[in-house]
Scaffold this motif. Structure first.
Motif, PDB file in Angstrom:
ATOM      1  N   ASN A   1       0.847  -1.187   0.000  1.00 29.49           N
ATOM      2  CA  ASN A   1       0.000   0.000   0.000  1.00 29.49           C
ATOM      3  C   ASN A   1       0.889   1.245   0.000  1.00 29.49           C
ATOM      4  O   ASN A   1       1.599   1.500   0.978  1.00 29.49           O
TER       5      ASN A   1
ATOM      6  N   ASP B   1       0.033   4.332   0.174  1.00 30.39           N
ATOM      7  CA  ASP B   1      -0.570   5.470   0.881  1.00 30.39           C
ATOM      8  C   ASP B   1      -0.189   5.443   2.356  1.00 30.39           C
ATOM      9  O   ASP B   1      -0.904   4.889   3.196  1.00 30.39           O
TER      10      ASP B   1
ATOM     11  N   GLU C   1       0.349   8.208   4.396  1.00 29.57           N
ATOM     12  CA  GLU C   1      -0.226   9.274   5.221  1.00 29.57           C
ATOM     13  C   GLU C   1      -1.564   8.886   5.848  1.00 29.57           C
ATOM     14  O   GLU C   1      -1.788   9.103   7.046  1.00 29.57           O
ATOM     15  N   SER C   2      -2.467   8.293   5.069  1.00 26.64           N
ATOM     16  CA  SER C   2      -3.793   7.992   5.613  1.00 26.64           C
ATOM     17  C   SER C   2      -3.783   6.784   6.540  1.00 26.64           C
ATOM     18  O   SER C   2      -4.796   6.482   7.179  1.00 26.64           O
ATOM     19  N   ASN C   3      -2.636   6.106   6.644  1.00 27.97           N
ATOM     20  CA  ASN C   3      -2.531   4.956   7.536  1.00 27.97           C
ATOM     21  C   ASN C   3      -1.834   5.282   8.854  1.00 27.97           C
ATOM     22  O   ASN C   3      -1.594   4.387   9.658  1.00 27.97           O
TER      23      ASN C   3
ATOM     24  N   THR D   1       8.076   6.384   5.341  1.00 29.89           N
ATOM     25  CA  THR D   1       8.279   5.832   4.000  1.00 29.89           C
ATOM     26  C   THR D   1       9.699   5.297   3.841  1.00 29.89           C
ATOM     27  O   THR D   1       9.915   4.204   3.290  1.00 29.89           O
TER      28      THR D   1
ATOM     29  N   HIS E   1      -7.921  -0.829   5.192  1.00 29.11           N
ATOM     30  CA  HIS E   1      -6.682  -0.863   4.412  1.00 29.11           C
ATOM     31  C   HIS E   1      -6.369  -2.253   3.881  1.00 29.11           C
ATOM     32  O   HIS E   1      -5.409  -2.419   3.138  1.00 29.11           O
TER      33      HIS E   1
END
Length: 296
Positions: free
Chosen positions: A22, A24, A26-28, A53, A271
């Protein structure tokens, strides 16, 4: 290897073009993890996504598993949701045990986020330990949380918990709490029995000792194939509430002990959606099974 040296891959870098990666980040980042990284690790807010990251990419190069690709290390195994006493109460109860001199071992600790959470909230560093088959997770944990001056390296132990001659034997009969996240479902039923019996041997042989955590479950307990064969997983035995309770009843008979089992299944978190495949462990009938098992 020092705590700040991140292991390097010893082969070609794995592809990120798989269902369990995944991008993404930031949203996790959930509020409690954000708080931990900002105020325990002292990472500036504007650097948070880039920092996570960088560590995740380093981890993916050597451990391209769903726990890394799906950012599951940004969640906690103990304080995550309501179960079986509201999960926050369970967390508080365990924290109290540790502050009174108890010991916790996080089995399959990966980056050790649960241990860091406990220390951040007041648990003595001397009370928390983590173990994982892969010792290369540990420097990644130090890189993520920047706490090499807080938690000694010897509190993270690379070992096979099933090996009764492993360094974990030093804890036999001496632990108050075992926590474990996303471990049980990696094995067949017979091996899960053996794992639970090792928990019994490691925990203090007295009422109140407990094992807590979560793993993948299914509304119909049984053996299921996995979509994650490339990550080293084949078939999984997935529990529902009833089968998990029966397993601990069997463990109790084999070890001469009695256990109160509380569990509840929740729908797979959003997620996971990209890898929910009907008939496989992330299908629509899968659940997250959260549990607390206490010795009577």
């Amino acid at each position: 290897m020092t705590a700040l040296q991140v292991p390097q891959p010893d082969k070609e870098r794995p592809s990120k073009d798989v269902a369990w990666y995944n991008p993404d980040v930031e949203s996790n980042i959930r509020p409690e993890m954000r708080d931990l990284l900002l105020n325990y690790s002292k990472i500036p807010a504007e650097d948070l996504v880039g920092h996570i990251t960088k560590v995740r990419d380093a981890a993916w190069d050597i451990c391209p598993y769903p726990t890394v690709g799906l950012l599951l290390f940004l969640d906690f195994g103990i304080k995550c949701t309501d179960l079986p006493e509201p999960r926050a109460q369970l967390h508080t109860s365990i924290l109290h045990t540790l502050m009174q001199g108890g010991k916790l071992l996080d089995v399959g600790c990966m980056f050790g986020q649960d241990l860091r959470k406990m220390v951040y909230e007041g648990a003595p560093v001397s009370s928390v330990y983590g173990t994982d088959l892969r010792g290369d997770y540990f420097p990644l944990g130090y890189a993520l949380f920047k706490d090499e001056t807080i938690i000694p390296q010897d509190h993270f132990i690379a070992a096979d918990i099933m090996d009764q001659a492993s360094p974990l034997c030093r804890f036999d009969g001496d632990l108050d709490v075992i926590s474990t996240k996303d471990v049980f479902h990696c094995f067949d039923y017979a091996t899960q029995i053996e794992l639970a019996m090792r928990f019994v041997a490691l925990l203090k042989p007295r009422p109140g000792s407990r094992a807590v955590g979560q793993h993948v479950g299914h509304i119909s307990a049984g053996v299921y194939p996995t979509a994650f064969k490339d990550a080293g997983l084949a078939n999984m035995f997935l529990h529902n509430d009833e089968s998990f309770t029966r397993m601990w009843e069997e463990v109790g008979k084999k070890t001469g002990s009695r256990w109160r089992v509380e569990s509840r299944m929740w729908k797979i978190k959003p997620h996971w959606e990209p890898v929910q495949v009907p008939g496989q462990p992330r299908g629509p009938d899968n659940r997250t099974l959260l549990f607390a098992v206490e010795r009577l």
